[in-house]
Design a protein around this motif. Sequence first.
Motif, PDB file in Angstrom:
ATOM      1  N   ALA A   2       1.582   8.672   1.319  1.00 61.40           N
ATOM      2  CA  ALA A   2       0.657   7.482   0.875  1.00 61.40           C
ATOM      3  C   ALA A   2       0.543   5.763   1.306  1.00 61.40           C
ATOM      4  CB  ALA A   2       1.155   7.048  -0.553  1.00 61.40           C
ATOM      5  N   ALA A   3       1.988   5.636   2.065  1.00 60.62           N
ATOM      6  CA  ALA A   3       2.022   4.410   2.698  1.00 60.62           C
ATOM      7  C   ALA A   3       1.760   4.239   4.101  1.00 60.62           C
ATOM      8  CB  ALA A   3       3.268   3.645   2.344  1.00 60.62           C
ATOM      9  N   ASN A   4       2.410   5.559   4.688  1.00 60.27           N
ATOM     10  CA  ASN A   4       2.185   6.066   6.259  1.00 60.27           C
ATOM     11  C   ASN A   4       0.536   5.870   6.408  1.00 60.27           C
ATOM     12  OD1 ASN A   4       3.495   6.197   8.063  1.00 60.27           O
ATOM     13  ND2 ASN A   4       3.898   8.555   8.389  1.00 60.27           N
ATOM     14  N   HIS A   5      -0.202   6.839   5.185  1.00 57.92           N
ATOM     15  CA  HIS A   5      -1.921   7.179   5.222  1.00 57.92           C
ATOM     16  C   HIS A   5      -2.376   5.504   5.539  1.00 57.92           C
ATOM     17  CE1 HIS A   5      -5.199   9.452   4.745  1.00 57.92           C
ATOM     18  NE2 HIS A   5      -5.587   8.621   4.329  1.00 57.92           N
ATOM     19  N   ALA A   6      -1.863   4.374   4.937  1.00 53.07           N
ATOM     20  CA  ALA A   6      -2.268   3.822   4.959  1.00 53.07           C
ATOM     21  C   ALA A   6      -2.552   2.854   5.535  1.00 53.07           C
ATOM     22  CB  ALA A   6      -2.650   2.644   3.170  1.00 53.07           C
ATOM     23  N   LEU A   7      -1.376   2.641   6.258  1.00 50.68           N
ATOM     24  CA  LEU A   7      -0.400   2.073   7.175  1.00 50.68           C
ATOM     25  C   LEU A   7      -1.688   2.321   8.896  1.00 50.68           C
ATOM     26  CD1 LEU A   7       2.674   1.458   6.855  1.00 50.68           C
ATOM     27  CD2 LEU A   7       0.586  -0.411   7.104  1.00 50.68           C
ATOM     28  N   GLY A   8      -2.457   3.640   8.707  1.00 48.11           N
ATOM     29  CA  GLY A   8      -2.839   4.633  10.138  1.00 48.11           C
ATOM     30  C   GLY A   8      -3.554   4.051  10.498  1.00 48.11           C
ATOM     31  N   ASP A   9      -4.845   3.284   9.557  1.00 44.91           N
ATOM     32  CA  ASP A   9      -6.041   2.577   9.829  1.00 44.91           C
ATOM     33  C   ASP A   9      -5.174   1.259  10.649  1.00 44.91           C
ATOM     34  OD1 ASP A   9      -7.552   4.065   8.966  1.00 44.91           O
ATOM     35  OD2 ASP A   9      -8.158   3.420   7.398  1.00 44.91           O
ATOM     36  N   ILE A  10      -4.490  -0.091  10.687  1.00 48.85           N
ATOM     37  CA  ILE A  10      -4.154  -0.802  10.996  1.00 48.85           C
ATOM     38  C   ILE A  10      -3.707  -0.740  12.519  1.00 48.85           C
ATOM     39  CG2 ILE A  10      -1.782  -2.588  10.571  1.00 48.85           C
ATOM     40  CD1 ILE A  10      -4.886  -2.682   8.854  1.00 48.85           C
ATOM     41  N   PHE A  11      -2.419   0.564  12.413  1.00 50.60           N
ATOM     42  CA  PHE A  11      -2.313   0.601  13.834  1.00 50.60           C
ATOM     43  C   PHE A  11      -3.019   1.555  14.412  1.00 50.60           C
ATOM     44  CE2 PHE A  11       1.634   2.336  11.150  1.00 50.60           C
ATOM     45  CZ  PHE A  11       2.525   0.817  11.947  1.00 50.60           C
ATOM     46  N   ALA A  12      -3.996   2.302  13.861  1.00 52.07           N
ATOM     47  CA  ALA A  12      -4.908   2.384  15.062  1.00 52.07           C
ATOM     48  C   ALA A  12      -6.090   1.421  15.584  1.00 52.07           C
ATOM     49  CB  ALA A  12      -5.776   2.912  14.124  1.00 52.07           C
ATOM     50  N   MET A  13      -6.264  -0.163  15.000  1.00 53.92           N
ATOM     51  CA  MET A  13      -6.762  -0.652  15.613  1.00 53.92           C
ATOM     52  C   MET A  13      -5.781  -1.537  16.386  1.00 53.92           C
ATOM     53  SD  MET A  13      -9.363  -0.792  14.089  1.00 53.92           S
ATOM     54  CE  MET A  13     -10.406  -2.393  14.296  1.00 53.92           C
ATOM     55  N   GLY A  14      -4.843  -0.811  16.981  1.00 57.87           N
ATOM     56  CA  GLY A  14      -3.234  -2.320  17.415  1.00 57.87           C
ATOM     57  C   GLY A  14      -3.310  -3.519  17.055  1.00 57.87           C
ATOM     58  N   ALA A  15      -3.352  -3.713  15.533  1.00 54.27           N
ATOM     59  CA  ALA A  15      -2.843  -4.422  14.960  1.00 54.27           C
ATOM     60  C   ALA A  15      -1.752  -4.655  14.134  1.00 54.27           C
ATOM     61  CB  ALA A  15      -3.841  -4.646  13.762  1.00 54.27           C
ATOM     62  N   GLU A  16      -0.530  -5.046  14.294  1.00 53.78           N
ATOM     63  CA  GLU A  16       0.356  -5.327  13.144  1.00 53.78           C
ATOM     64  C   GLU A  16       0.239  -5.285  11.535  1.00 53.78           C
ATOM     65  OE1 GLU A  16       3.795  -8.876  13.432  1.00 53.78           O
ATOM     66  OE2 GLU A  16       2.301  -9.740  14.165  1.00 53.78           O
ATOM     67  N   ALA A  17       1.022  -4.786  10.900  1.00 55.65           N
ATOM     68  CA  ALA A  17       0.584  -4.627   9.387  1.00 55.65           C
ATOM     69  C   ALA A  17       1.269  -6.126   9.294  1.00 55.65           C
ATOM     70  CB  ALA A  17       1.508  -3.551   8.927  1.00 55.65           C
ATOM     71  N   GLN A  18       0.580  -6.607   8.076  1.00 56.12           N
ATOM     72  CA  GLN A  18       1.488  -7.796   7.681  1.00 56.12           C
ATOM     73  C   GLN A  18       1.562  -7.659   5.840  1.00 56.12           C
ATOM     74  OE1 GLN A  18      -1.189 -10.747   6.954  1.00 56.12           O
ATOM     75  NE2 GLN A  18       0.076 -12.312   7.510  1.00 56.12           N
ATOM     76  N   THR A  19       0.747  -7.102   5.197  1.00 60.70           N
ATOM     77  CA  THR A  19       1.244  -7.428   3.777  1.00 60.70           C
ATOM     78  C   THR A  19       0.514  -6.510   2.966  1.00 60.70           C
ATOM     79  OG1 THR A  19      -0.730  -8.841   3.052  1.00 60.70           O
ATOM     80  CG2 THR A  19       1.501 -10.116   3.298  1.00 60.70           C
ATOM     81  N   ALA A  20       0.712  -5.357   1.832  1.00 53.08           N
ATOM     82  CA  ALA A  20       0.007  -4.825   1.228  1.00 53.08           C
ATOM     83  C   ALA A  20       0.260  -4.772  -0.837  1.00 53.08           C
ATOM     84  CB  ALA A  20       1.104  -3.407   2.364  1.00 53.08           C
ATOM     85  N   THR A  21      -0.623  -4.221  -1.080  1.00 53.32           N
ATOM     86  CA  THR A  21      -0.720  -4.703  -1.805  1.00 53.32           C
ATOM     87  C   THR A  21      -1.065  -3.680  -2.433  1.00 53.32           C
ATOM     88  OG1 THR A  21      -2.495  -6.765  -2.208  1.00 53.32           O
ATOM     89  CG2 THR A  21      -2.131  -5.832  -4.206  1.00 53.32           C
ATOM     90  N   ALA A  22      -0.330  -2.725  -4.150  1.00 57.57           N
ATOM     91  CA  ALA A  22      -0.284  -1.257  -4.502  1.00 57.57           C
ATOM     92  C   ALA A  22      -1.085  -1.386  -5.764  1.00 57.57           C
ATOM     93  CB  ALA A  22       1.177  -1.236  -4.443  1.00 57.57           C
ATOM     94  N   VAL A  23      -2.242  -0.378  -6.307  1.00 54.51           N
ATOM     95  CA  VAL A  23      -2.286  -0.119  -6.269  1.00 54.51           C
ATOM     96  C   VAL A  23      -1.738   1.570  -7.444  1.00 54.51           C
ATOM     97  CG1 VAL A  23      -4.022   1.333  -5.496  1.00 54.51           C
ATOM     98  CG2 VAL A  23      -4.675   0.437  -7.815  1.00 54.51           C
ATOM     99  N   ALA A  24      -0.899   2.222  -8.184  1.00 57.09           N
ATOM    100  CA  ALA A  24      -1.030   3.082  -8.424  1.00 57.09           C
ATOM    101  C   ALA A  24      -1.488   3.570 -10.042  1.00 57.09           C
ATOM    102  CB  ALA A  24       0.839   3.087  -8.563  1.00 57.09           C
ATOM    103  N   THR A  25      -1.570   5.553 -10.242  1.00 52.93           N
ATOM    104  CA  THR A  25      -1.591   5.631 -11.930  1.00 52.93           C
ATOM    105  C   THR A  25      -0.527   6.589 -11.835  1.00 52.93           C
ATOM    106  OG1 THR A  25      -3.030   7.098 -11.426  1.00 52.93           O
ATOM    107  CG2 THR A  25      -4.212   5.165 -11.948  1.00 52.93           C
ATOM    108  N   VAL A  26       0.201   6.617 -12.730  1.00 58.78           N
ATOM    109  CA  VAL A  26       1.171   7.346 -13.859  1.00 58.78           C
ATOM    110  C   VAL A  26       0.671   8.016 -15.148  1.00 58.78           C
ATOM    111  CG1 VAL A  26       3.630   7.029 -13.664  1.00 58.78           C
ATOM    112  CG2 VAL A  26       2.748   5.771 -12.362  1.00 58.78           C
ATOM    113  N   PRO A  27       1.231   9.432 -15.249  1.00 62.72           N
ATOM    114  CA  PRO A  27       0.854  10.524 -16.371  1.00 62.72           C
ATOM    115  C   PRO A  27       1.665   9.612 -17.012  1.00 62.72           C
ATOM    116  CG  PRO A  27       0.831  12.014 -14.445  1.00 62.72           C
ATOM    117  CD  PRO A  27       1.833  10.370 -13.950  1.00 62.72           C
ATOM    118  N   GLN A  28       1.087   9.293 -18.504  1.00 63.46           N
ATOM    119  CA  GLN A  28       2.333   8.504 -19.473  1.00 63.46           C
ATOM    120  C   GLN A  28       2.889   9.368 -19.545  1.00 63.46           C
ATOM    121  OE1 GLN A  28       2.627   5.684 -20.908  1.00 63.46           O
ATOM    122  NE2 GLN A  28       3.372   5.920 -22.524  1.00 63.46           N
ATOM    123  N   GLY A  29       4.121   8.382 -20.492  1.00 63.93           N
ATOM    124  CA  GLY A  29       5.338   9.491 -20.989  1.00 63.93           C
ATOM    125  C   GLY A  29       6.225   9.067 -21.725  1.00 63.93           C
TER     126      GLY A  29
END
Length: 781
Positions: free
Chosen positions: A492-519
């Motif tokens: 998931a992280a690799n997938h999200a970073l792909g757009d940044i690299f494709a533009m020729g940019a360096e990745a700076q920061t990331a904010t995550a959003v996740a859902t987890v089944p209750q238990g």
Amino acid sequence: MQQPQQPPGLPALRDIVLVGGGHTHVGVLKRFAMKPEPGVRLTLICRDTHTPYSGMLPGYVAGHYGYDEVHIDLRRLAEYAGARFFADEAIGIDHGARTVLCRSRPPVPYDWLSINIGSTPRMDALGGGAEHAVPVKPIHRFNDRWQTLLRRIEAHPGRTRVAVVGGGAGGVELLLAMQYRLGRELAAHGRDPAELSFALFTRGERILPTHNARVRAQFRDTLARRGVEVHTATEVVDVAAGRLQAADGTWHGADEIVWVTHAGGADWLKDTRLALDDDGFIQVDDTLRSPSDPRIFAAGDIARQVNHPREKAGVFAVRQGRPLADNLRAVVTGRPLRPYRPQARWLALISTGDRHAVASRGGLYLAGDWAWRWKDWIDRRFMARFNDLPPMTQDAMKAPARSRVALDEDESAQAISALAMRCGGCGAKVGATTLSRALATLEPVAREEVRVGLHAPDDAAVVRVPPGKDMVHTIDFFRAFIDDPYVFGRIAANHALGDIFAMGAEAQTATAVATVPQGLEAKVEDTVYQMMAGAVEVLNAAGCALVGGHTGEGSELALGFAVNGLIDSGSADEDGRSGTALMTKDGLRPGQALILTKPIGTGTLFAAHARLAARGRWIDAALTSMGQSSRQAANCLREHGATACTDLTGFGLLGHLVEMTRPSGVDAELDLAALPLLEGAEETVAAGILSSLQPANVRLRRAIRDQPAWVEHPRYPLLFDPQTAGGLLASVPAERAEACLEALHALGYARATLIGRVLDPGVALEPIHLTDGHLRGDLQT
């Protein structure tokens, strides 16, 4: 095919972790598949996805069977059983924390643990053993070594002396299988099988010591008739290049040495508190449980039943499957365990390499071609139990309506809460305590621009934009497609970073959003930790700081990231198109070459995986590809003059290429024969197994010129296959394409390929031209 699974909405209440994919554990998986235990989550940890059946290994070596005929697909079997498959290797146990320590992933928690890892060759005391001998055990690693040995002998004409050390049934059977196979291979290549000579070494006074005299006589005669030297009462104490040494100091010539003796328990077991015997095997009681840790069971060759010691034979591992499954089921439901007593005598069918076998049981001796056919029938029937997975019957699916797992008062309250109607809004957040514990040990990379982030959490992150830089923003989010939260987090992280690299940019920061089944809180906490540990590893490697995020409850595990990147300001040319730093979709130029850095096919493969129609090794290769970062590839493309780039994701190859041709005002040609494909993708597409997103992507077929002419091409559907964490599609000057590919290969992008070229716009409306195998010559022209 209907797949067994836990009842919907029921959280995991207890974790049974199976370490190793031996014969006993495959039996446990099958029994839990046919009769799931609600609330019990199985996890299989095994380095290898395909485990060989020892009974058919000599037949495989002899060439009577193919690879898939003698291997059980553990990933597929685990999926069938509703179990998680973690492709890794156990290296220790933390008894206090109740976790399995793994070689390349975070520790895996267990409530109950079972170990079935086979035996390990004792090569440490043998001088030169690691360099000059080929150990048969652990058996799941033997295939690579056998293929290497096979290639080595075939590639070096002249006399070759092969020595097998070990005079038991396994050593004798393997030697005869090797002799049969190698002799036929040499003859097929016009070489004399007499180039090969074979010798058998055993420290015992006789071969096959656990079998009756008539069986021993049969194999003595067979070995003599086939010209095999037999050295009994000869203990091998040292090996060197081209020879081995006996205990009496005598050296014997041996160009290839195969070791089928002196096996013991894995070294890492010595650092656990498990009771071991003198050979390092785990001692277990009559219920297959360790007397030194009642939460741990063991079976197969790695285990030694204290009250019923037996020799190491596959028949015992197979027959322990049922009692181990029953006792694991009993221990999680609070019921008494039942003892298991192995039989004192058993039938052994020992092959002689040439479709002939000897039957041995106590004083019984029978031999003939019919015995081999009998053995073949028994072995194939055994393998069919695990590879020909049947649809579930209604009777098999009659699991209890409620979980039978024994819980304490607090856990019962949590389980009731997990099944009850949950709040929405902020009430659907994962609890702060659970979340903070899960994230406490993660160490995101630090960047000096981050003024407020995870190190000093607040309502929002505060990040400074360095002078002379522009911001690049992207966001991605999707649900889990695999039952390993750690691997899913990485992808998931690799997938999200792909757009940044494709533009020729360096990745700076990331904010995550996740859902987890209750238990249960402990289970939720571990899921968050495993997932985010994988993600943070990838983000850190990219120099991207995780600065915050949100985690809430959901019916399925899902993860996404909003990623910010940096790129030099003023990196566009006078026309507003991309310059040397910024790579955009509108930068295609006629005459350029199109390069794809990774193979395609993830959509169809994971659709097949969900249907149990994909081989485990296909999924392994796909996950490896998805886990490879595109960071270095983007830098390489830019260094070789790339002017346009995009990462392949949900729209598939055709969709993303159309996104590039339209704003660039050009046409493009794709060579279907050149497309790099993930192993198995062509097979699953041919079987009509497609991603659920494929129909939407197929609507873009109108962009293909002369489209009806290509519909029947076997690779045509893969143009529309949606990708997850796919490669980069970029245009580079044609004269620099070969150098670019060489550089990409050197960086580890082994499947990077020239797949097309950019054309001047034509008069037709359709911008995409297809060809089949003519691209490279056209470009060179």
